[in-house]
Design an enzyme around this catalytic site. Structure first.
Site, PDB file in Angstrom:
ATOM      1  N   PHE A 140      -8.063   7.159  -4.888  1.00 24.85           N
ATOM      2  CA  PHE A 140      -6.909   7.446  -5.755  1.00 24.85           C
ATOM      3  C   PHE A 140      -5.932   8.433  -5.115  1.00 24.85           C
ATOM      4  CE2 PHE A 140     -10.689   6.753  -8.501  1.00 24.85           C
ATOM      5  CZ  PHE A 140     -10.401   5.447  -8.841  1.00 24.85           C
ATOM      6  N   THR A 175     -11.150  -1.764  -3.706  1.00 16.07           N
ATOM      7  CA  THR A 175     -10.208  -2.527  -4.515  1.00 16.07           C
ATOM      8  C   THR A 175     -10.111  -3.978  -4.082  1.00 16.07           C
ATOM      9  OG1 THR A 175      -8.564  -1.626  -3.028  1.00 16.07           O
ATOM     10  CG2 THR A 175      -8.798  -0.566  -5.160  1.00 16.07           C
ATOM     11  N   LEU A 210      -2.433 -11.956  -4.340  1.00 10.35           N
ATOM     12  CA  LEU A 210      -3.354 -12.444  -3.302  1.00 10.35           C
ATOM     13  C   LEU A 210      -4.673 -12.932  -3.888  1.00 10.35           C
ATOM     14  CD1 LEU A 210      -2.785  -9.753  -0.519  1.00 10.35           C
ATOM     15  CD2 LEU A 210      -2.076 -12.144  -0.476  1.00 10.35           C
ATOM     16  N   GLY A 216      -1.487  -1.257  -6.158  1.00  9.69           N
ATOM     17  CA  GLY A 216      -2.466  -0.185  -6.388  1.00  9.69           C
ATOM     18  C   GLY A 216      -2.001   0.865  -7.374  1.00  9.69           C
ATOM     19  N   GLU A 217      -0.707   1.060  -7.461  1.00  5.53           N
ATOM     20  CA  GLU A 217      -0.233   2.180  -8.252  1.00  5.53           C
ATOM     21  C   GLU A 217       0.621   1.822  -9.450  1.00  5.53           C
ATOM     22  OE1 GLU A 217       0.314   5.623  -5.129  1.00  5.53           O
ATOM     23  OE2 GLU A 217       0.374   3.668  -4.192  1.00  5.53           O
TER      24      GLU A 217
END
Ligand SMILES: Cc1cc2nc3c(=O)[nH]c(=O)nc-3n(C[C@H](O)[C@H](O)[C@H](O)COP(=O)(O)OP(=O)(O)OC[C@H]3O[C@@H](n4cnc5c(N)ncnc54)[C@H](O)[C@@H]3O)c2cc1C
Ligand code: SF4
Lengths: 328, 783
Positions: B250, B478, B668, B742-743
Site C-alpha cells: 500500500f 495484487t 487485464l 491500484g489506487e
C-alpha cells in the site's frame, strides 16, 4: 520478551504450590492475554505454569445455578444450549468478544483476568502507575478515548477489565470459586472480586498469588433468562467495547419487578449499576423509566478530553438494551 | 488536433478472470516470502527502538546481553559500520526518509532504531535485546502541526522536491471573493498506517565484502538497489535485490527504510546471512504513514452550481528533515471544469519519521475535501449531487488545458446510478428510516492519474511452444504474475500454462516499482514490445523460409495477432510463430524491449508516426499520420455509490450497500481487477470510519500501534459490493490501453460515505475517521 521455563500441572495443588513458591511465575490457560503482554515485556514471568490439564471443566446446572469450569473455552460456553437459552446475555457477551480464533483458545478464567487495553500500560516506554507504580498516568491528559469515566482515580483511569464476559457475570451476581495452595476453596462474588484503582491501580482483583479460579457459578433467574448484552464499538466486529450494557428484567403486567444492570467500557472495573436497578424496580417498563435509570447509572461520571462521549453513549446504550429486553 | 486512433492490441486471454497463477504456491506454502527464504547459516537480528522521541542516548549497557548464549553481535551507533554516504549526503536520495538512525547519539523520533542485536536464533536475539539497557537524556518533543511549539512554514516544494508547493491558475482569490455562492470548510484527516499483512523484512547476504544480495519486502527492487548502493558505495551490479512475493504494501514498501540499510551494513560485519523482520509494533514507526493533516477548501460557484473558484490550503506534520506531504491539491485542480484554482501547503516539523505515500497519496484525502464540498454545494442549491457533477463535468483537463486521452466518467455515473437506484434517493436529509436506523445515500467521484513510466522485459520463446517472460517488476499480491502471464500468452499465442513469468529480481530487466498504479501498464507495454521484437525476428525467418506460407512476403505486409503471422491483406495466408520457429531448427529465440506507459508512450508513438520509421520492429505499427500534438491528460475515472445506516442513539455508522463503476481502459483480468477496485473501496471505508493512529501529544509516541486497537475493516463492516467496469479504449496510454487500477478504488470513497451520512442525518462530518463519538457529537448539535 524474556526467557521462561514451562511446566504442565496435572493437579491443582501442583499448580498452586509452584505459583506460591515462585513469585514471578504465572498460570497460563489460553495464553491470549498473557503471551501478548509478555511479548510486550509488560509482564515478565520466569516460569509459566500450564493449567490446561486441570479438571476445571464442565458446563452444568447445579442448585446454585449454572456452573462453568474455569478452563472451558469462550466459544464452547457461548455455543452451549443451556447458556444460550437460560443466559442469553452471557452467550452474547462471549460471541460479541474478540474473534472466532481467540474465542476458541481463550478460557473463562483467563477472560475474567484479562488486563486493560490502555495504550500506555501496553508500552513500557511510557510511564504508567498500573504497570510501574508511582511513575505517573499519561492517560489523564493523553489518549483516554477508550478509558473509564466511573470509579477512576487520579492514579489510573483505565478500564482495568476491558472485556465483555465479566460485565454480564457481574450483572447476574455470578460467584467465582477460588482455590489456593493449601487446597482450600472460597467463593467470591464478582461484585467483590475486582478492586477499584484508588492509589494502587496495580492491584486489580482480590485473587491471591497462589489462587486459581476453579469455576464460575451464575444464579438461575428470570432476569438471566430475559436478558441482553449490547455492545457498541468502532467496527462491526472484533473490537473492544466503547460502551456495553448487560441488562436483565423481570416484568409483570408492565411493571418492573426486578432488574439487573451493568455497564462495560465505562467503569474502572465491570460496572454494576445498583442505583439504576433501584430506579427501575416498581416502575412501568417504559422508555421514560429507562432514561431516568440511565441517568442515574452515569451519575458521578468523570469524563476526560477524549471520552466525554461515553456518558451519552452509555445512557443511550442502556436505554436501548432495556427497551429491547422489555419488548422481547 | 486530428488524431486517428491506433487500436489496442487484440486480446484473447487478456481480460478473462483467470485464477491467480501463483495461487497454488501461496496456499501450499511453496511461495517463499522474503523473510522465508531458507539460507544456510542465517542469523537473526532484533531491533531495539528508541523509548523517547527526542533527546540523546546517555549510555548503552550491553554487558548482560553479551553474555547470553548465542549472541553474536550487538550494534549501536558506536560500532555499526559506517555507510559510504548517509542518505543526507547522497545527492539525489530517492527514498522517502533522508535520515539514517544509529549514526550518533541523537534521537529524533520515537521508535527509531537504536540497537541491533544479532544471535543464532530469533528467540535468543529477542531476549538479548530485552537485556540491553539504554538510558536517555530526553528533551521535549514536538508531536504534530497542532503542537503549540510547532512552527508552520512554507515548504516551496513538497514530496521532497518532486511537486510544487504552490499552484495558481486564473485568479482564484478574486473569483472566490466575487462568487455568488461561497463555501468554506475545513477537513481533518487522522494519521493512517498502511499495515500490510506481511511485515517489512530484510535478509542480507554478503559474498565477501563487495557483493550483496538482499531478499527484501519492497514494491520497488530497483529503488531499493539504488539506495543500498548509494549507502554502501558499490556499483549497481554488485547489489542484487530480490522480492518474489509480497503480502501487500500500500505504499509503505515503496521506499527504503532505515532497517534495511542498517541490516545491510551490519550483515557485512556479521559475515553470515542476516535477517531482520519488523514486529507489528515496529511497523508503526519503521515504514512511514499517512500524515496527520487538515485541509481548507474554499469553493465559489454560480447560483446554478457552476464552479468559479477552488482555493485549497493544507497544513500537515512532517519530519525534522524532509518536506514530504501528500499533494492533495492535484485532484482538486483537475477533476472539474473550474476556471480558477489556487493551492498552498504549510508544514510543521515534528519528532516523527517521514511520512510516505499511502494508496492514492493526495488523491484520497484531497478527494475527501472536494467531493464533500461538492455535496454541500448540491445540497445548498437544491441540486442532485450527481447533477452538480455533470454541470461541472470537465470536457478537458482544466489543470493543464490538455484533452483527455480517454474519459468514461459520464458512463460510470450513469451505470453506477442505475445499479444503485440513485433515482430513488430521498434528497432531504434525515428522512429515511429503517427501524431505528437512519438511512442515507451518497456518492463520490474517483480518479487517478496515469503516471509516465518505462520498463523493460525479455521474452524467450521456445520452439517446443512455451515461453519464459521476465521483467524486474514486483507483485504486491495484487496479480502481476497473473496478468503478465495473460499478456504474454496473447502476445505469443500460447496458452497461459505455457508461459512462465518471472519478476522480482534486479538481475532481470529493469522495470518500475509497483507504485503510482503504473506497474501493470508499463510492464504489459514492455512485454508487448519485447514480443514484437520476437515477432520481427520470426517474421524475418519466415519470409526467408521456403516452407513458410509467408515465403517472400515483405515483412511490412505481415501482421501478427495472438501468436499468428499472416498477410495483412490475406489473413488466411500465415502460420504461428512457434511453427516457424520449430522448423528453423533453433531451440529458442529471444526478444527484449523497453516499454512505456503514459506520456512517454504517447510521445514515442507520435515520434514513430512522424519519422515514418519502419525499422521500429513493430509490424503492427500503422502510420497514423498525425502531428505530434501537445499530448493528452491521462486519468482513470470512476464513481462510487454508497448506502449507510446510522444509529442515531449509538452513533455507529455502517456501510450497507456499495456500487463502484470505473473506466480504467483495458481490464487485464476481470477477477484481479475487481478485487483491486473492491479492495480500494474497503481501504477507503477503513479510513472513512475507523483508521486512526493516536500520537500522544506529550511523548510524540503512538498509543495504539497494534491491530487490535488500530482498526481496519473486518468482514462484518463490509457489505456485498458491486464493482463494474465500463468498456474503454485508450490508444495513448500503452500498447494494450491499460490504465492503473491500484489506487483509483480508494479515491472519493471517504466522501461518498460522508455524503451518505449527511443524507442520513443532515450532519456534515469533516473529520476522519467518522467514529461513533464524532457522530454522536454531531447529532447533538442542531442540523
Ligand atoms: C486481539 C484481542 C481482542 C480481544 N477482544 C476481546 C473482546 O472484545 N472482549 C473480551 O471480553 N475479551 C477480548 N479479548 C480478551 C480475551 O477474551 C482474553 O485474552 C481471554 O479471555 C483470556 O483467556 P486465556 O485463557 O487466553 O487467558 P491467559 O492469557 O492464559 O491468562 C490470562 C491471565 O489469567 C491468568 N489465568 C488464566 N487462567 C487462570 C485460572 N484458571 N486461575 C487463575 N488465573 C488464571 C493468567 O495467569 C493470566 O494472568 C481480546 C483479546 C485479544 C488478544
Ligand atoms: S490509565 Fe492506568 S493503565 Fe493507563 S496509563 Fe494511567 S495508570 Fe497506566
Amino acid at each position: 520478551m524474556n526467557n521462561f521455563s514451562y511446566i504442565q500441572a496435572d493437579k491443582a495443588k501442583d499448580a498452586t504450590a509452584a505459583k506460591r513458591d515462585d513469585k514471578s511465575a504465572a498460570f497460563i490457560a489460553g495464553g491470549t492475554t498473557l503471551l501478548d503482554l509478555m511479548k510486550l515485556s509488560v509482564e515478565n514471568h520466569d516460569q509459566l505454569i500450564d493449567v490446561n490439564m486441570l479438571p476445571f471443566r464442565g458446563i452444568e446446572s447445579t442448585k446454585d445455578g449454572l456452573r462453568i469450569g474455569a478452563l472451558e473455552r469462550m466459544s464452547d460456553v457461548a455455543a452451549h444450549p443451556l447458556v444460550a437459552r437460560q443466559f442469553p446475555m452471557v452467550a452474547e457477551s462471549l460471541l460479541l468478544a474478540a474473534s472466532a480464533q481467540l474465542r476458541n483458545m481463550a478460557s473463562i478464567g483467563g477472560n475474567v483476568l484479562q488486563r486493560t487495553r490502555c495504550g500506555y500500560f501496553r508500552d513500557t516506554a511510557f510511564p504508567c502507575n498500573k504497570r510501574n507504580p508511582g511513575s505517573g498516568c499519561p492517560a489523564l491528559t493523553g489518549d483516554n478515548r477508550n478509558l473509564a469515566i466511573l470509579g477512576t482515580s487520579d492514579a489510573c483511569i483505565a478500564t482495568s477489565y476491558p472485556g465483555d464476559l465479566s460485565v454480564a457475570l457481574i450483572a447476574l451476581d455470578a460467584v467465582l470459586t477460588l482455590e489456593n495452595a493449601k487446597g482450600k476453596q472460597r467463593q467470591v462474588p464478582l461484585t467483590k472480586f475486582y478492586l477499584l484503582p484508588g492509589s494502587t491501580p496495580q492491584r486489580e482483583t482480590v485473587l491471591e498469588p497462589d489462587e486459581l479460579i476453579v469455576a464460575v457459578t451464575i444464579p438461575q433467574t428470570e432476569m438471566a433468562r430475559r436478558s441482553k448484552y449490547l455492545k457498541v464499538r468502532d467496527r462491526a466486529s472484533y473490537a473492544y467495547a466503547l460502551v456495553s450494557a448487560a441488562v436483565g428484567l423481570e416484568v409483570q403486567g408492565g411493571t418492573i419487578k426486578a432488574a439487573r444492570v451493568a455497564l462495560g467500557g465505562v467503569g474502572a472495573q465491570p460496572w454494576r449499576c445498583f442505583e439504576a436497578e433501584k430506579a427501575l424496580v416498581g416502575q412501568p417498563a417504559t422508555e421514560a423509566t429507562f432514561r431516568a435509570a440511565a441517568e442515574v447509572a452515569l451519575r458521578g461520571a468523570k469524563p476526560r478530553e477524549h471520552n466525554a462521549f461515553k456518558v451519552e453513549m452509555a445512557q443511550n446504550t442502556l436505554v436501548r438494551a432495556l427497551s429491547e429486553v422489555a419488548a422481547a | 488536433m486530428e488524431i486517428k486512433e491506433k487500436e489496442n492490441a487484440p486480446t484473447n486471454i487478456v481480460g478473462k478472470p483467470l485464477n491467480r497463477v501463483d495461487g497454488p504456491a501461496k496456499v501450499t506454502g511453496a511461495a517463499r516470502y522474503s523473510a522465508e527464504v531458507p539460507l544456510a547459516g542465517t542469523v537473526y537480528g532484533v531491533l531495539k527502538t528508541s523509548a523517547i522521541a527526542k533527546g540523546r542516548i546517555k549510555s548503552i549497557d550491553t554487558s548482560r546481553a553479551e553474555k547470553e548464549p548465542g549472541v553474536l553481535h550487538i550494534f549501536t551507533y558506536q560500532n555499526l559500520p559506517k555507510p559510504a554516504k548517509t542518505p543526507q549526503q547522497v545527492e539525489k536520495w530517492r527514498a522517502a526518509q533522508s535520515y539514517l538512525p544509529m549514526q550518533d547519539d541523537r534521537v529524533q523520533y520515537a521508535g527509531e532504531p537504536v540497537v541491533l542485536v544479532v544471535a543464532d536464533t530469533l528467540e535468543r536475539a529477542t531476549q538479548a535485546a530485552e537485556l540491553v539497557q539504554v538510558s536517555y537524556q530526553a528533551e521535549l518533543p514536538i508531536d504534530s502541526y497542532l503542537d503549540p511549539k510547532a512552527e508552520l512554514f512554507d515548504p516551496q516544494t513538497i514530496q521532497s522536491g518532486k511537486q510544487p508547493g504552490h499552484t495558481e491558475r486564473g485568479n482564484p482569490q478574486a473569483a472566490y471573493a466575487g462568487a455568488p455562492v461561497k463555501l468554506d470548510a475545513t477537513y481533518v484527516h487522522a494519521i493512517n498506517h498502511h499495515n500490510p499483512m506481511e511485515p517489512a523484512a530484510t535478509l542480507a547476504v554478503w559474498e565477501g565484502n563487495d557483493r550483496l544480495t538482499v531478499y527484501e519486502t519492497t514494491q520497488n527492487i530497483t529503488g531499493s538497489q539504488t539506495a543500498l548502493l548509494d549507502v554502501l558505495g558499490l556499483p549497481r551490479d554488485q547489489v542484487r535485490v530480490v522480492t518474489h512475493y509480497l503480502g501487500g504494501g500500500f505504499g509503505c514498501k515503496g521506499s527504503v527504510w532505515p532497517h534495511t540499510l542498517i541490516t545491510a551494513l551490519a550483515a557485512r560485519a556479521v559475515g553470515r546471512p542476516l535477517k531482520v523482520v519488523l514486529t507489528r509494533k515496529q511497523m508503526f514507526t519503521g515504514v512511514g504513514h499517512r500524515e496527520d493533516q487538515e485541509q481548507n477548501l474554499k469553493l465559489g460557484a454560480t447560483t446554478d452550481g457552476k464552479l468559479l473558484a477552488l482555493v485549497h490550503t493544507k497544513k500537515a506534520t512532517t519530519s525534522p528533515w524532509d518536506n514530504y506531504t501528500e499533494s492533495n491539491s492535484k485532484v482538486i485542480n483537475m477533476l472539474y471544469a473550474c476556471p480558477s484554482f489556487g493551492a498552498t501547503y504549510e508544514l510543521a516539523r515534528a519528532n516523527v519519521m517521514t511520512s510516505v505515500w499511502m494508496r492514492a497519496p493526495g488523491e484520497a484525502p484531497g478527494s475527501f475535501a472536494l467531493e464533500s464540498s461538492m455535496d454541500d454545494l448540491a445540497h445548498q442549491l437544491n441540486i442532485d449531487p450527481l447533477e452538480i457533477r455533470l454541470r461541472n463535468y470537465a470536457d478537458h483537463d482544466y489543470s493543464n488545458d490538455k484533452p483527455w486521452s480517454s474519459k468514461s466518467l459520464k458512463q460510470c455515473y450513469a451505470r453506477g446510478a442505475e445499479l444503485f437506484g440513485w433515482d430513488k434517493r430521498n434528497p432531504t436529509p434525515g428522512q429515511t428510516r429503517r427501524g431505528r436506523l437512519l438511512v442515507g445515500h451518497g456518492m463520490g467521484t474517483a480518479t487517478y492519474p496515469v503516471h509516465s513510466a518505462q520498463g523493460t522485459a525479455r521474452v524467450r520463446l521456445f520452439a517446443d511452444g512455451h515461453a519464459v517472460v521476465q521483467s524486474g517488476a514486483t507483485d504486491l499480491g495484487t496479480g502481476t504474475y497473473t496478468v503478465m502471464t495473460q499478456v504474454s500468452a496473447d502476445a505469443l499465442g500460447l496458452p497461459p500454462d505455457k508461459i512462465r513469468f518471472e519478476l522480482g529480481d534486479t538481475r532481470l530487466p529493469t522495470a518500475p516499482g509497483s507504485g503510482g498504479s503504473q506497474a501493470a501498464g508499463t510492464v504489459a507495454s514492455a512485454i508487448m514490445e519485447a514480443a514484437q521484437d520476437v515477432w520481427a525476428k520470426v517474421v524475418k525467418m519466415a519470409v526467408a523460409d521456403k516452407k513458410s506460407p509467408l515465403y517472400k512476403a515483405k515483412p511490412a505486409d505481415v501482421k501478427v495477432e495472438l501468436g499468428r503471422m499472416f498477410l495483412a491483406k490475406k489473413p488466411a495466408k500465415g502460420e504461428t510463430l512457434v511453427a516457424a520457429l520449430a522448423r528453423s531448427g533453433q531451440t529458442d529465440i529471444e526478444g527484449s524491449a523497453s516499454g512505456k506507459y503514459g506520456a512517454g508512450y504517447e510521445k514515442q508513438y507520435f515520434e514513430a508516426a512522424d519519422s515514418d520509421d519502419k525499422k521500429g520492429g513493430n509490424p503492427n505499427q500503422e502510420k497514423p499520420g498525425e502531428k505530434q500534438g501537445q499530448g493528452h491528460s491521462m486519468h482513470s475515472f470512476g464513481a462510487h455509490f454508497c448506502e449507510v445506516e446510522v444509529d442515531p442513539e449509538l452513533g455507529t455508522i455502517r456501510v450497507t450497500r456499495w456500487v463502484g463503476v470505473h473506466g480504467v481502459g483495458t481490464v487485464l483480468n476481470l477477477k484481479t481487477a475487481t478485487s483491486q477496485l473492491m479492495g480500494g473501496a474497503i481501504f477507503g471505508i477503513g479510513s472513512a470510519l475507523m483508521e486512526e493512529t493516536f500520537r500522544d501529544p506529550t511523548y510524540a509516541r503512538y498509543t495504539n500501534s497494534d491491530l487490535a486497537s488500530y482498526h481496519v475493516p473486518v468482514n462484518a463492516d463490509i457489505p456485498d459490493m458491486t464493482i463494474e467496469f465500463v468498456p474503454e479504449t485508450d490508444p495513448y496510454i500503452n500498447a494494450l490501453g491499460v490504465k492503473g487500477i491500484g489506487e483509483i478504488g480508494i479515491v472519493g470513497v471517504a466522501a461518498a460515505v460522508a455524503n451518505a451520512v449527511f443524507n442520513a442525518t443532515g450532519r456534515r462530518m469533516r473529520s476522519l475517521p467518522m467514529t461513533p463519538d464524532k457522530m454522536l457529537e454531531a447529532l447533538r448539535l442542531p442540523a
